[in-house]
Structure formats: C-alpha cells, structure tokens
Motif scaffolding. Structure first.
Motif, PDB file in Angstrom:
ATOM      1  N   ARG A  50       2.030  10.685  -3.079  1.00 35.76           N
ATOM      2  CA  ARG A  50       2.091   8.984  -3.723  1.00 35.76           C
ATOM      3  C   ARG A  50       3.628   8.545  -3.528  1.00 35.76           C
ATOM      4  NH1 ARG A  50      -0.828   8.514  -8.890  1.00 35.76           N
ATOM      5  NH2 ARG A  50      -2.422  10.239  -9.141  1.00 35.76           N
ATOM      6  N   ILE A  98       6.517  -3.580  -8.065  1.00 37.84           N
ATOM      7  CA  ILE A  98       5.756  -2.863  -7.401  1.00 37.84           C
ATOM      8  C   ILE A  98       6.239  -2.811  -5.915  1.00 37.84           C
ATOM      9  CG2 ILE A  98       3.527  -2.465  -6.788  1.00 37.84           C
ATOM     10  CD1 ILE A  98       2.642  -3.026  -9.540  1.00 37.84           C
ATOM     11  N   SER A 129       6.903   0.737  -3.635  1.00 40.18           N
ATOM     12  CA  SER A 129       5.877   1.286  -2.803  1.00 40.18           C
ATOM     13  C   SER A 129       5.576   0.373  -1.633  1.00 40.18           C
ATOM     14  CB  SER A 129       4.706   1.564  -3.837  1.00 40.18           C
ATOM     15  OG  SER A 129       3.742   2.194  -2.845  1.00 40.18           O
ATOM     16  N   THR A 133      -1.894   0.176  -2.793  1.00 40.27           N
ATOM     17  CA  THR A 133      -1.166  -0.381  -4.255  1.00 40.27           C
ATOM     18  C   THR A 133      -0.964  -2.044  -3.901  1.00 40.27           C
ATOM     19  OG1 THR A 133       0.163   1.695  -4.126  1.00 40.27           O
ATOM     20  CG2 THR A 133       0.913  -0.221  -5.467  1.00 40.27           C
ATOM     21  N   LYS A 187      -2.208  -4.359  -6.910  1.00 43.96           N
ATOM     22  CA  LYS A 187      -1.293  -4.570  -7.615  1.00 43.96           C
ATOM     23  C   LYS A 187      -1.327  -5.742  -8.701  1.00 43.96           C
ATOM     24  CE  LYS A 187       1.928  -7.560  -5.156  1.00 43.96           C
ATOM     25  NZ  LYS A 187       2.037  -8.716  -6.165  1.00 43.96           N
ATOM     26  N   LEU A 222      -5.012  -0.759 -10.646  1.00 41.29           N
ATOM     27  CA  LEU A 222      -3.735  -0.117 -10.584  1.00 41.29           C
ATOM     28  C   LEU A 222      -3.419   1.045 -11.120  1.00 41.29           C
ATOM     29  CD1 LEU A 222      -1.090  -0.283  -8.591  1.00 41.29           C
ATOM     30  CD2 LEU A 222      -0.031  -1.657 -10.935  1.00 41.29           C
ATOM     31  N   TYR A 238      -5.720   3.726 -10.175  1.00 33.76           N
ATOM     32  CA  TYR A 238      -5.040   4.321  -8.972  1.00 33.76           C
ATOM     33  C   TYR A 238      -3.752   5.121  -9.273  1.00 33.76           C
ATOM     34  CZ  TYR A 238      -3.315   4.339  -4.172  1.00 33.76           C
ATOM     35  OH  TYR A 238      -3.085   4.888  -2.976  1.00 33.76           O
ATOM     36  N   LEU A 239      -3.170   4.817 -10.306  1.00 29.69           N
ATOM     37  CA  LEU A 239      -1.849   5.610 -10.539  1.00 29.69           C
ATOM     38  C   LEU A 239      -1.905   6.770 -11.519  1.00 29.69           C
ATOM     39  CD1 LEU A 239       0.910   2.569 -10.828  1.00 29.69           C
ATOM     40  CD2 LEU A 239       0.474   4.234  -8.771  1.00 29.69           C
TER      41      LEU A 239
END
Length: 795
Positions: free
Chosen positions: A116, A137, A141, A146, A150, A156, A159-160
């Motif tokens: 990640r 963000i 990253s 992402t 975002k 988001l 995903y995180l």
C-alpha cells in the motif's frame, strides 16, 4: 545461555511442548514486522517527529527526520486552514511506517498483494480523513487507483480498509492484546519462550563444532566427526577444499551413537599472528584407543588450508572404553588452553577405588589447563604456575578441576558489553548417568562431585557421605524426564537480539538473578503460528542436537542432524533468532577483513522450510494504466533496499538482476503481459549477464501471457540446446545452474524438472512437471551459454 538437551553426539533433545505444532491461524494472528521484513526495535536516539513510536517501532532517528522532511514538503502545499485541519492526519499517516506492525498496515507481509501507499485505515478514521483532508491524497500516494476514487468516500475507504479490523489504524494503538508485550520474547501458556531459526549450512556429516578464529575475517570453521573441517565465509559460501582433513587418522565409525571421532577444535588467541590451532580427536595406536590433542599451523601459502605436516601431538590419554571421550578445547581469558576429558567410559566410572574422576593421578574426568604459548622450543606445553595441584603429591599438575563425568560443550562468557559483568566465566554441561543432567561454572581446584554425586543427588552413597570431598554444586540440574545428555551452550552477548542478552541457552535458557545468585529456567519452543513468518526464518530443526556455537560477532547457533551417524550428510547449522525485537539499524554493522580464496566456492542453498503456516496463494494483479512509484517505495529503498525497478523495455530483455528485488514481492501495475500480447507460448529470452552479452544469461520463458523462470533441478546441455537453437545459436556451450546469472525473483517459476531430448522446438515440448508446478526456488534458476563455435566452457 544456550544449553540444550541432546545426545552427547546423538541422543534426542528434550521434548519441547510446542515445537512442531501446526496452529489454526485466526484472522488477527499477525505479528510485529517492519517494511524491511524484520522485527521492530528500540531506537538508539529518541524520535522527534513520530513520537507515538519513540519507544519501540520500525524507525530510527534518521528515518524519523526523513519523514519529517516529507511532512513539511506536503504541508507546504496548504494554507493555514488546510494546515490546521490536515497536519495531524498527514503526520499520523506518514508515521505508520514506524509502527511495529508496519508490514501489516501496508500489506507488505503477503507477496500476493501490492504494498500500500497509504496504511490500512479503520472506517471511521478514514471517513474523518476524507471529509477534512482528501486534498492531501495525491501528495501521500501515487497509486493511480487511489487517484481515480479519491473523490468517492465510500470507494476510497473500502479500498483503504484492512480485513483484520484489529490491526487498522488507529485501533491497533489502543489494542491491549497487540501492545502490552511488544518487544518481549513471546511465550505460550506454559511459559515456553518462542524463538525462530535461520538455516546457515547443511549437508554436513555430524557437525559437532563450529568455531571462529577471532581474526576479523568472520569466517566460521565447522568440524565434522569424521575428521574434516570446512570454512564458511560471512556470506555463507563454503570453500570446496577442506581447511583440515585428518579422516585417515581419526577413529570413528558409521554406527549410530559412536562417540569417538574428531571432537574439538579451537584457535590460539593470537592465531592472527601465529597461525596456531588445536584439535581433539580419537585415535587408535596399536590395540589401544586414545584421545589426542594436537597442534597445527595454517599453511603459509593459503590462509584457508592447514599445513598437515605441521602436526605436533601435545598430549595423548588412553581411553579404557569407547564412550565418554570428552572433547572440548578452549582458550580462556587467561590465555591458557583448557582440555575437558571424560571419565573413561562405561557406566558409573568403575575404574579404581573411587573412579577416574576422583583420582587426581589420572587425567580422565578432569578439566586440564596447560600453557602452549611460545612452545616452538623446549616442551610442547608448560604447567601454569597457579594450577591448583602442582604441590600435591601424586596429583597431575595439568589438573585445574576434577570430579566431572563427561562435559559436553563448554564456553567462555564474553561478559556484558558495557559493564563486563560475568566476563571470563566458563560454563559447561556435564552429562548425567541415570537421573540428572547438570550445568556448572568451572572453578579452579574444585571437585564437581562425580561419581559421588549426579546433579544434586547422591549416586555413590558411600562416597557421597564423605565430607572431605568438598564438592561444588551445579548452578542448575534437571531430571531425565525433562531431557537427557545435556549439551552446554553460551551466554548470549551478541548485538542483534537484545532480549537474549545474559541468558544461557540449551533450547532452554537460564538467566541469573543478580540479587539471589540463582538461575531462573525457561523452556524454549519454536515459534507457533505467524511468530516466525519472516523471510528466511523457520520454526523446526532436526531432532538430534549435537552442539552449540558462537560466531565472531557473538551471535548464537546450534548444530543438529537427522540421522545420528558420523557418516550421514544430514547435519544442519541453525542461527537462533528472536522474532520479537532486533537491534536498531546500523548498530551491529561490521566489516570483515578480506579473505584470499584459492578454492572454488559452494553457494549455500537453504533446504529447511517454515511449517504450520500455509503460504499465501499467488494471484496475478490487475494492471493499472501507469507504472506508480510512490514515496513509500522511496522510503523502503532508503532503509537499505536495492534501487527501484523500471518497466520492461522490450520483449527481449528484462529487469537487471541488480534492480529491485524486495523478497519476491511485486506491485500491482507491473504487468508483464501488457507490452507483449503478440508473443507465442514457449518464447524464451536470456537475461542477467552483467556485461550485457546476448549469448548467455538466465532463461526466461513466456507462457500464458506472462514471463517466468526455469528451475535447474534436471537442467542439462540437452535442455540448453533447445533454448540456444530457439535463439538462433548453433550450440549450447554450458547449462548454467544455481542462478549463475542471478535470481529472477520478480517473476514466477514456470517450469521445473525439464527433460529434453535436444531436438524439441521449445521447452514446452520437453517433459516437465507442468506449467507453474514446481518444488524449487529462485536460487535454482537455470541459465545457458550459447555460441556458434563448438568449444567447451570451463565450469
């Protein structure tokens, strides 16, 4: 201290409660691990930026300062309002690299998942972060996915998030289960300390001594019972030519449990200057069996070979039986040579009225101390002037201590690194008779009790009642229900694993209570579950433990074998590892002196595996449209990793072996198929030649829209001929094995057990184990050297 229960040379070790347990892994059973795939540590200097991990974590002061710089670079893009709202979030996200669970937060534990760029967040925290600071963000990253999502909070945060809810940030900070024992050696419900192992050598014939020369080279010398001594370099390659070979002289056999043979090796404290070493071995002279202590010199022409013609016999002692031969040699801090002999064998020391061990006119059952310094002229050894029995009539002046049965492995305590407390103490394990094993500290002139006593218990009741014995008690003894045939170990004084300092190890440990002088016992188990799930670590060993060892840096090892015979090549050397805590980066660095090698080198190939942990299944990631390179990767590189990778430039080349290989992990987005849809199955290419030559390299094959390597299990010139002919060459000049052209760690292994006739059009037409089916590793990647002139390539 490491003290182990094993057979003198063969008996099985103590039954350890959890050694081979296969555990059912709960979803929350992760373990502390950093992004460099190693345990966390306590920083030498307190962190100033990531203060939540100032006591224990994965960042030292240098890393902390780099993260601070990154933080200010990001926050420079925001006004006062943005700073007020987002500074805390950005700091916390950056600092999760310093978390003791960093590998889990960034999905770096599993090779089938990408690393990640933003740590795994708990849903409510992610929601707050998105609402206040989604604008940060892009600075945190470079992950294109992402960037795509975002603007959508739900996507988001989905995903995180982490599947393991206990480990998401910030929940893991408040989890007592995860934080209360951080940095401590873990123990099971019965108090058994869980450690791990690292395999460092294998294929040895009853390796019973591993010593170093203390000459700055950090080589280690491994003695086999048959009379061979091998040299291993710091990077663990073995020299093909033995350092010492006295197999024709050494008396031993292939019988399981034969105690005779090459038993001891030590180097003179001034070996670096005088080249002297001393050996202890069994020998047959006429019809008599003896133990022999000899002096050798290293060859003047090759620092890695003994001058065999230089042998001088220092001492010989008749052995009335074939067992209890002793075998330890060592130099203590006083510069004298200590020799540890057995009581002569059989049971109960039946020699004479009170046995050899109590007879000071005999050299058996003793600790001897002699002076072999400056012995080029005159006697081969002298008696140190303070030996305790010089003036006693009838006593041998060589005796330093007596009343021992069969001390198997002793060591000299280096002392605490800072206070030097304990320095110079000699610890020994003395093998018991029927009931007890004991651990002793050697004291000048003292009687250790055998055969009157065995451990704390009386063995010969009449002799035991004799108050004039004035015998010294062991520091620890244990019954045979816990284990038989103790093997003495070392007080750990190394650098790499601070938790182990001051302990004596046997696959049990003893730690001295400084207030009472008593020794506290802890059993040692192999780590269960994910405890040992670090690259290169294992949690099992061959059952017949033979000896312990210490390298030049003070790290600890032990030797064991699968078949207890002097001629069985099943011996393995293991390094003992604490998976809960390591030393800070760069603290344990040393630069070995160069070794001039004239022999060929045999590359070390590990054979042992971690058990009880199922490796993650390999899944090919979906490729994003661009190749990301994020700040986290940059941080990992600065932590000591190799340089970053680049996309594959063409269909006929691949990444250099010098490019990034992070323990076999690859990132999503690095598709090997995107630029090569036109290739046919079976196409091959050669890579890995450092000089860029097109006629040689590691063989990589294209199958089912992906490149992979070929394992060299059955790799022959017929297989190589198929590859070379595909590439337009007339001949295969060499079938290169054992990753001669580097390891293709960023690829799959696609073929194994390949067997060609030599006329096939591609390796896929040859007999093989099946595409993607293999039982090998990248250190066996196959290669070729091709040519159009038929000449022989020297191997």
């Amino acid at each position: 201290i490491l003290l182990d229960c094993s057979g003198r040379l063969w008996l099985s070790p103590i039954v350890i409660c959890c050694i081979l347990a296969v555990c059912v892994l709960a979803r929350v059973l992760s373990h502390p691990q950093c992004l460099d795939f190693k345990p966390p540590f306590r920083p030498l200097r307190e962190l100033e930026f990531c203060v939540m991990y100032k006591e224990f974590g994965c960042c030292d002061y240098q890393r902390d300062q780099e993260l601070m710089t990154k933080y200010y670079q990001i926050m420079d893009h925001f006004d006062h309002y943005g700073y007020a709202n987002c500074a805390g979030f950005v700091l916390e996200l950056l600092c999760q690299e310093c978390s003791p669970y960093a590998a889990h937060l960034f999905d770096a534990e599993d090779p089938s998942t990408p690393v990640r760029t933003i740590p795994g967040l708990c849903p409510e925290y992610c929601s707050q972060f998105w609402k206040k600071c989604s604008a940060t963000i892009p600075f945190l990253s470079d992950d294109p996915h992402t960037a795509e999502i975002k603007e959508d909070q739900t996507l988001l945060c989905q995903y995180l998030k982490l599947d393991d809810v206990d480990y998401c940030y910030p929940h893991l900070l408040s989890s007592q289960k995860l934080t209360q024992n951080l940095g401590r050696v873990q123990s099971d419900s019965e108090g058994c300390l869980q450690l791990c192992l690292e395999e460092v050598a294998n294929g040895l014939q009853n390796p019973l001594a591993m010593v170093h020369a203390n000459d700055g080279t950090h080589r280690f010398f491994v003695a086999e019972q048959v009379g061979l001594v091998w040299i291993y370099l710091p990077e663990r390659s073995k020299l093909e030519r033995p350092f010492l070979n006295i197999t024709r002289t050494v008396l031993t056999s292939s019988w399981e449990g034969d105690e005779r043979g090459f038993l001891g090796l030590t180097f003179h404290p001034k070996y670096k200057y005088n080249g002297k070493l001393y050996v202890y071995y069994s020998v047959e002279v006429g019809f008599d069996e003896r133990i022999r202590i000899s002096e050798f010199h290293v060859s003047a022409k090759d620092m890695n070979v003994v001058d065999h013609a230089s042998e001088r016999v220092i001492l010989e002692i008749d052995e009335p039986a074939s067992n209890h031969n002793g075998g330890q040699l060592l130099f203590a801090d006083d510069g004298y040579l200590y020799v540890f002999t057995g009581d002569g064998g059989m049971a109960g020391d039946p020699f004479g009225k009170y046995g050899n061990a109590q007879n000071k006119s005999a050299l058996l059952g003793k600790v001897l101390r002699i002076d072999v310094n400056d012995n080029e002229r005159g006697p081969l050894y002298r008696i140190p002037p303070d030996n305790p029995f010089i003036q006693e009539r009838g006593a041998r002046p060589e005796i330093y201590a007596y009343g021992v049965r069969n001390m198997w492995r002793c060591s000299v305590d280096r002392g605490d690194q800072w206070t030097k407390e304990g320095k110079g103490r000699i610890f020994c394990g003395d093998v018991g008779q029927n009931k007890f094993e004991e651990i002793d500290i050697i004291e000048k002139g003292r009687n250790f009790g055998w055969r009157a006593k065995e451990g704390f218990s009386c063995y010969d009741k009449k002799l035991c009642a004799n108050s004039s014995l004035d015998d010294v008690l062991p520091i620890y003894a244990y019954p045979h229900k816990m284990g038989k045939s103790v093997t003495g170990g070392y007080v750990y004084r190394g650098c790499e694993y601070p938790n182990m300092n001051g302990r004596i190890w046997r696959l049990m440990s003893l730690r001295e209570d400084r207030n009472t002088g008593r020794w506290k016992y802890n059993e040692i188990c192999m780590g269960k579950g994910l405890t040992c799930a670090f690259p290169g670590l294992i949690n099992n060993y061959h059952q017949y433990i033979i000896s312990f060892a210490e390298d030049e840096a003070g790290e600890l090892y032990f030797m064991s074998t699968g078949i207890p015979s002097a001629t069985s090549p099943s011996g393995v050397i293991y390094k003992i590892v604490d998976p809960s805590r390591r030393a800070p980066p760069r603290q344990c660095h040393y630069d070995p002196l160069p070794v001039r090698v004239k022999s060929n080198l045999i590359k070390f190939v590990p054979q042992e595996i971690l058990i009880g942990v199922e490796p993650p299944k390999k899944t090919l990631p979906e490729p994003p449209p661009t190749e990301p390179f994020d700040w986290l990767q940059e941080l990992i590189d600065r932590l000591g990793g190799p340089e970053p990778t680049t996309p594959l430039p063409t269909t006929t080349t691949t990444k250099s072996t010098k490019q990034l290989r992070r323990k076999g992990r690859h990132r999503k987005g690095k598709s090997r198929t995107e630029s090569t849809p036109e290739l046919q199955n079976g196409v091959v290419r050669l890579v890995g030649d450092e000089q860029g030559r097109s006629d040689r390299g590691r063989v990589e094959i294209y199958v089912n829209r992906d490149w992979g390597t070929v394992c060299d299990d059955l790799w022959t010139t017929k297989n190589a001929a198929v590859v070379c002919r595909q590439l337009g060459f007339r001949y295969a000049l060499k079938a290169a094995k054992n990753s001669e052209f580097g390891e293709g760690k960023d690829l799959q292994i696609l073929l194994d057990d390949v067997q060609c006739v030599g006329t096939e059009s591609s390796l896929l037409d040859c007999k093989h184990a099946g595409v993607g089916t293999h039982n090998c590793a990248h250190y066996e990647d196959a290669g070729v050297i091709c040519g159009n002139l038929h000449y022989i390539v020297e191997i």
